[in-house]
Design a protein around this motif. Structure first.
Motif, PDB file in Angstrom:
ATOM      1  N   ARG A   1     -28.673 -12.867 -23.137  1.00 37.58           N
ATOM      2  CA  ARG A   1     -29.280 -11.562 -22.304  1.00 37.58           C
ATOM      3  C   ARG A   1     -28.928 -12.016 -20.735  1.00 37.58           C
ATOM      4  NH1 ARG A   1     -35.980 -12.156 -22.737  1.00 37.58           N
ATOM      5  NH2 ARG A   1     -35.397 -11.438 -25.027  1.00 37.58           N
TER       6      ARG A   1
ATOM      7  N   ASP B   1     -28.255  -9.035 -26.614  1.00 33.77           N
ATOM      8  CA  ASP B   1     -29.691  -9.163 -26.354  1.00 33.77           C
ATOM      9  C   ASP B   1     -29.946  -8.275 -25.227  1.00 33.77           C
ATOM     10  OD1 ASP B   1     -32.297 -10.646 -27.630  1.00 33.77           O
ATOM     11  OD2 ASP B   1     -32.494 -10.642 -25.446  1.00 33.77           O
ATOM     12  N   GLU B   2     -31.028  -8.641 -24.435  1.00 30.54           N
ATOM     13  CA  GLU B   2     -31.418  -7.447 -23.318  1.00 30.54           C
ATOM     14  C   GLU B   2     -30.229  -7.489 -22.370  1.00 30.54           C
ATOM     15  OE1 GLU B   2     -35.587  -7.969 -21.554  1.00 30.54           O
ATOM     16  OE2 GLU B   2     -35.998  -9.057 -23.277  1.00 30.54           O
TER      17      GLU B   2
ATOM     18  N   GLY C   1     -40.311   0.395 -24.576  1.00 29.02           N
ATOM     19  CA  GLY C   1     -38.793   0.112 -24.528  1.00 29.02           C
ATOM     20  C   GLY C   1     -38.224   1.429 -25.101  1.00 29.02           C
TER      21      GLY C   1
ATOM     22  N   GLY D   1     -34.530   1.064 -25.509  1.00 27.65           N
ATOM     23  CA  GLY D   1     -33.113   0.290 -25.384  1.00 27.65           C
ATOM     24  C   GLY D   1     -32.767   0.289 -26.801  1.00 27.65           C
ATOM     25  N   ASN D   2     -31.876  -0.603 -27.159  1.00 33.16           N
ATOM     26  CA  ASN D   2     -31.206  -0.759 -28.385  1.00 33.16           C
ATOM     27  C   ASN D   2     -32.194  -0.781 -29.628  1.00 33.16           C
ATOM     28  OD1 ASN D   2     -30.592  -2.462 -30.839  1.00 33.16           O
ATOM     29  ND2 ASN D   2     -28.542  -2.040 -30.047  1.00 33.16           N
TER      30      ASN D   2
ATOM     31  N   SER E   1     -41.179   4.057 -23.881  1.00 35.25           N
ATOM     32  CA  SER E   1     -41.284   3.635 -22.443  1.00 35.25           C
ATOM     33  C   SER E   1     -40.055   3.163 -21.889  1.00 35.25           C
ATOM     34  CB  SER E   1     -42.177   2.658 -22.269  1.00 35.25           C
ATOM     35  OG  SER E   1     -42.210   1.490 -22.871  1.00 35.25           O
TER      36      SER E   1
ATOM     37  N   LYS F   1     -30.185   6.664 -21.881  1.00 38.51           N
ATOM     38  CA  LYS F   1     -30.375   5.447 -21.794  1.00 38.51           C
ATOM     39  C   LYS F   1     -29.307   4.549 -22.457  1.00 38.51           C
ATOM     40  CE  LYS F   1     -33.489   3.456 -20.873  1.00 38.51           C
ATOM     41  NZ  LYS F   1     -33.969   3.038 -19.402  1.00 38.51           N
TER      42      LYS F   1
ATOM     43  N   HIS G   1     -32.694   6.104 -16.843  1.00 44.65           N
ATOM     44  CA  HIS G   1     -34.036   6.092 -17.146  1.00 44.65           C
ATOM     45  C   HIS G   1     -34.576   7.317 -17.864  1.00 44.65           C
ATOM     46  CE1 HIS G   1     -33.332   2.484 -14.242  1.00 44.65           C
ATOM     47  NE2 HIS G   1     -34.065   2.164 -15.181  1.00 44.65           N
TER      48      HIS G   1
ATOM     49  N   ALA H   1     -39.701  -4.008 -26.108  1.00 49.53           N
ATOM     50  CA  ALA H   1     -39.168  -3.943 -24.895  1.00 49.53           C
ATOM     51  C   ALA H   1     -38.746  -5.361 -24.613  1.00 49.53           C
ATOM     52  CB  ALA H   1     -40.072  -3.262 -23.833  1.00 49.53           C
ATOM     53  N   THR H   2     -39.961  -6.416 -24.125  1.00 52.55           N
ATOM     54  CA  THR H   2     -39.596  -7.578 -23.724  1.00 52.55           C
ATOM     55  C   THR H   2     -40.754  -8.421 -24.138  1.00 52.55           C
ATOM     56  OG1 THR H   2     -38.648  -8.718 -21.743  1.00 52.55           O
ATOM     57  CG2 THR H   2     -40.468  -7.241 -21.389  1.00 52.55           C
TER      58      THR H   2
ATOM     59  N   GLY I   1     -40.893  -5.648 -32.547  1.00 48.98           N
ATOM     60  CA  GLY I   1     -39.341  -5.501 -32.481  1.00 48.98           C
ATOM     61  C   GLY I   1     -38.877  -6.589 -31.412  1.00 48.98           C
ATOM     62  N   ALA I   2     -39.599  -6.724 -30.290  1.00 48.78           N
ATOM     63  CA  ALA I   2     -39.042  -7.612 -29.296  1.00 48.78           C
ATOM     64  C   ALA I   2     -39.366  -8.937 -29.607  1.00 48.78           C
ATOM     65  CB  ALA I   2     -39.761  -7.189 -27.924  1.00 48.78           C
ATOM     66  N   ASN I   3     -38.823 -10.009 -29.156  1.00 46.89           N
ATOM     67  CA  ASN I   3     -39.249 -11.243 -29.231  1.00 46.89           C
ATOM     68  C   ASN I   3     -40.522 -11.724 -28.417  1.00 46.89           C
ATOM     69  OD1 ASN I   3     -37.120 -12.241 -31.068  1.00 46.89           O
ATOM     70  ND2 ASN I   3     -35.659 -11.709 -29.598  1.00 46.89           N
TER      71      ASN I   3
HETATM   72  P1  NDP Z   1     -32.507  -3.382 -24.116  1.00 46.21           P
HETATM   73  O1  NDP Z   1     -31.900  -4.120 -23.022  1.00 46.21           O
HETATM   74  O2  NDP Z   1     -31.149  -2.439 -24.833  1.00 46.21           O
HETATM   75  O3  NDP Z   1     -33.680  -2.474 -23.980  1.00 46.21           O
HETATM   76  C1  NDP Z   1     -34.606  -3.235 -23.427  1.00 46.21           C
HETATM   77  C2  NDP Z   1     -35.759  -1.937 -23.114  1.00 46.21           C
HETATM   78  O4  NDP Z   1     -36.795  -2.223 -22.584  1.00 46.21           O
HETATM   79  C3  NDP Z   1     -35.154  -1.225 -22.027  1.00 46.21           C
HETATM   80  O5  NDP Z   1     -35.335   0.153 -22.207  1.00 46.21           O
HETATM   81  C4  NDP Z   1     -36.027  -1.660 -20.516  1.00 46.21           C
HETATM   82  O6  NDP Z   1     -36.238  -0.482 -19.744  1.00 46.21           O
HETATM   83  C5  NDP Z   1     -37.189  -1.836 -21.441  1.00 46.21           C
HETATM   84  N1  NDP Z   1     -38.282  -2.715 -20.621  1.00 46.21           N
HETATM   85  C6  NDP Z   1     -37.735  -3.868 -20.104  1.00 46.21           C
HETATM   86  N2  NDP Z   1     -38.710  -4.479 -19.633  1.00 46.21           N
HETATM   87  C7  NDP Z   1     -39.868  -3.686 -19.667  1.00 46.21           C
HETATM   88  C8  NDP Z   1     -41.266  -3.753 -19.236  1.00 46.21           C
HETATM   89  N3  NDP Z   1     -41.587  -4.560 -18.646  1.00 46.21           N
HETATM   90  N4  NDP Z   1     -41.842  -2.530 -19.598  1.00 46.21           N
HETATM   91  C9  NDP Z   1     -41.527  -1.498 -20.539  1.00 46.21           C
HETATM   92  N5  NDP Z   1     -40.279  -1.563 -20.673  1.00 46.21           N
HETATM   93  C10 NDP Z   1     -39.265  -2.736 -20.344  1.00 46.21           C
HETATM   94  O7  NDP Z   1     -32.624  -4.746 -25.116  1.00 46.21           O
HETATM   95  P2  NDP Z   1     -32.993  -4.885 -26.435  1.00 46.21           P
HETATM   96  O8  NDP Z   1     -33.426  -3.484 -27.200  1.00 46.21           O
HETATM   97  O9  NDP Z   1     -31.619  -5.622 -27.173  1.00 46.21           O
HETATM   98  O10 NDP Z   1     -34.066  -5.901 -26.823  1.00 46.21           O
HETATM   99  C11 NDP Z   1     -35.368  -5.617 -26.600  1.00 46.21           C
HETATM  100  C12 NDP Z   1     -36.089  -6.749 -27.223  1.00 46.21           C
HETATM  101  O11 NDP Z   1     -35.768  -7.110 -28.444  1.00 46.21           O
HETATM  102  C13 NDP Z   1     -35.833  -8.194 -26.564  1.00 46.21           C
HETATM  103  O12 NDP Z   1     -37.094  -8.816 -26.492  1.00 46.21           O
HETATM  104  C14 NDP Z   1     -34.994  -8.839 -27.418  1.00 46.21           C
HETATM  105  O13 NDP Z   1     -34.833 -10.151 -27.330  1.00 46.21           O
HETATM  106  C15 NDP Z   1     -35.395  -8.150 -28.662  1.00 46.21           C
HETATM  107  N6  NDP Z   1     -34.441  -8.272 -29.933  1.00 46.21           N
HETATM  108  C16 NDP Z   1     -33.284  -7.708 -29.820  1.00 46.21           C
HETATM  109  C17 NDP Z   1     -32.218  -7.738 -30.636  1.00 46.21           C
HETATM  110  C18 NDP Z   1     -30.940  -6.824 -30.737  1.00 46.21           C
HETATM  111  O14 NDP Z   1     -30.187  -6.908 -31.736  1.00 46.21           O
HETATM  112  N7  NDP Z   1     -30.612  -6.240 -29.626  1.00 46.21           N
HETATM  113  C19 NDP Z   1     -32.581  -8.691 -32.006  1.00 46.21           C
HETATM  114  C20 NDP Z   1     -33.727  -9.323 -31.990  1.00 46.21           C
HETATM  115  C21 NDP Z   1     -34.743  -9.285 -31.058  1.00 46.21           C
HETATM  116  P3  NDP Z   1     -35.124  -0.192 -18.621  1.00 46.21           P
HETATM  117  O15 NDP Z   1     -33.808   0.481 -19.585  1.00 46.21           O
HETATM  118  O16 NDP Z   1     -35.867   0.565 -17.679  1.00 46.21           O
HETATM  119  O17 NDP Z   1     -34.545  -1.538 -18.112  1.00 46.21           O
END
Ligand code: NDP
Length: 447
Positions: free
Chosen positions: A95, A167-168, A238, A240-241, A261, A285, A291, A321-322, A345-347
């Protein structure tokens, strides 16, 4: 001397890994679930399996030097924490995050080790990354940073050694840049990274796997309660992915997704997110790195810039998300809104102190090591596919992913079911994973 109580263990850990609060909280949480089992097995206690599994095999720290678009030299810190390779090569994401600390990567590498064990697949545990903030950086800067990062990381990784993934802030684009540099440095086109594009050794389902797996876990937990996802109100943090693919599969399985979110705000869909709206959010996204605020105006959503997504009433909460995004206040909001099930879903999205609050509010929690293991499982399929030169179809991969998530659910139930029939998924996941790791450690001797 082997630790006999949690307090002994906590002191022992603090001496060996000082000032790492996230790592300590995670290790202690795991130890609380394991101590009774560990103490009851004399051979495990004598071999100090719990303590040995608490410390990483290696922590690599390096400086990443790169040049920005103005020709300024930038310096970042990079790390790879290799926790355990008892069951297979080290495996875990990378990440990029402003202010990233080694403490976070230590806790994630420990969690990853247990997650890999839970899948039943040949996977070790690791985690890595850098304190690089991609926000506002051009595509050229991101490419140069990825290349510089890989130049430092390459000596520690390889197909049978350590196989990082995304990851993130590390998605398919960044994995492509990282892989390209690994290939140039070594001259090898091998499975040293997963999450690659499907056109050059990647899996057709890796991008979706974690989020889809979260939805399959939700389905399995509900099925045990003789319910389905049909009509359930789902709120997801979140965009993201993980979040967007969890939303996609939840919709396909009949749920109503009421909110998503990002780091700047959230979208509330009073009538439920529509598939075409999800497609638009994915473009904003995942393709344009924008955003939610950028596309909210063209959605049927109310955009809220100064609130928390957990204010929206739901049956299921999927924090995607995180880490540490849910504390006691967020649990209160969830309980008030009728939430019954929280699938991570997040760690580490739930702060250690808030886990008890969830239990007190009668909200079932499925920890990330169980619920988000779909990503690492499909990473393992990606490696098998690349080594065997067999292009697996999306359907084959999805069927296997569903089997893995179902099997993880069954392991959690087997090791976490109480006499009253209720399942402590967190304890079940820790005990099931430890059982596999401990047996491997015992078989492989001390040294
Ligand atoms: P991404 O970077 O693709 O997405 C993260 C999302 O979370 C973004 O939309 C980001 O917003 C949002 N975000 C970050 N911080 C905050 C916050 N404080 N409040 C609200 N939203 C927030 O990451 P992933 O989807 O890959 O990963 C997300 C989580 O899942 C992490 O904890 C990761 O460790 C875990 N994970 C991921 C895996 C994977 O295959 N990708 C596998 C297993 C676990 P913005 O775009 O505005 O930054």
């Amino acid at each position: 001397m082997p630790a006999r109580t949690i307090d002994d263990y906590a002191r022992w850990l603090e001496e060996r890994v000082p000032a790492c609060s996230q790592f300590h909280a995670t290790a202690l949480g795991i130890a609380r679930d394991l101590m009774p089992v560990h103490q009851a097995r004399e051979e495990w206690r004598k071999l100090r399996l719990l303590e040995r599994l608490s410390l990483p095999d290696a922590v690599h720290t390096f400086t990443v030097e790169w040049e920005d678009d103005e020709g300024q030299v930038q310096l970042q810190r990079g790390w790879r924490v290799q926790h355990a390779n008892l069951l297979g090569p080290y495996k875990g994401g990378l990440r990029f995050q402003r202010g990233l600390q080694l403490d976070t990567l230590r806790f994630l590498a420990l969690e990853q080790t247990y997650k890999g064990a839970l899948t039943g697949l040949p996977l070790g545990g690791a985690k890595g990354g850098a304190d690089f903030d991609p926000e506002g950086r051009s595509a050229g800067e991101i490419m140069r940073f990825c290349q510089a990062f890989m130049t430092r990381l390459a000596p520690y990784i390889g197909p049978d050694r350590d196989v990082p993934a995304g990851d993130e802030n590390v998605g398919e684009r960044e994995i492509g840049f990282l892989f390209g540099q690994y290939r140039r440095l070594t001259g090898l086109h091998v499975g040293a990274l997963t999450g690659k594009g499907p056109g050059y050794g990647g899996s057709k389902l890796r991008t979706e796997a974690t989020g889809y797996g979260v939805a399959y876990m939700a389905r399995a937990v509900l099925a045990r309660q003789e319910q389905s996802l049909e009509g359930q109100r789902v709120v997801i943090s979140g965009a993201g992915n993980v979040a967007l693919h969890a939303a996609e599969r939840c919709l396909q399985l009949g749920a109503r997704v009421l909110a998503l979110s990002d780091s700047r705000g959230y979208c509330h869909f009073p009538d439920g997110l529509a598939p075409e709206e999800l497609a638009q959010i994915k473009r904003t996204k995942l393709d344009d790195y924008g955003h939610l605020a950028d596309c909210a105006g063209s959605l049927t959503a109310d955009y809220v810039g100064d609130g928390e997504v957990w204010e929206v009433e739901c049956d299921l909460a999927l924090p995607c998300a995180t880490q540490n995004e849910i504390g006691r206040a967020q649990v209160e909001a969830l309980a008030a809104g009728g939430c019954r099930l929280l699938i991570e879903g997040a760690n580490g999205p739930v702060e250690p102190g808030a886990e008890d609050a969830l239990a007190a509010a009668d909200i079932i929690r499925v920890p990330g090591k169980a619920a988000n293991a779909g990503g690492v499982a499909v990473s393992d399929f990606e490696l098998a596919q690349q080594e065997g030169r067999l292009p697996w179809t999306r359907e084959t991969l999805d069927a296997r992913l569903q089997q893995v998530m179902q099997a993880i659910h069954e392991r959690c139930v087997e090791f976490g079911e109480g006499e009253d029939g209720r399942v402590d998924y967190a304890a079940g996941a820790n005990r099931a994973a430890f059982d596999r790791l401990a047996r491997a450690m015992q078989a492989q001797g001390v040294g």
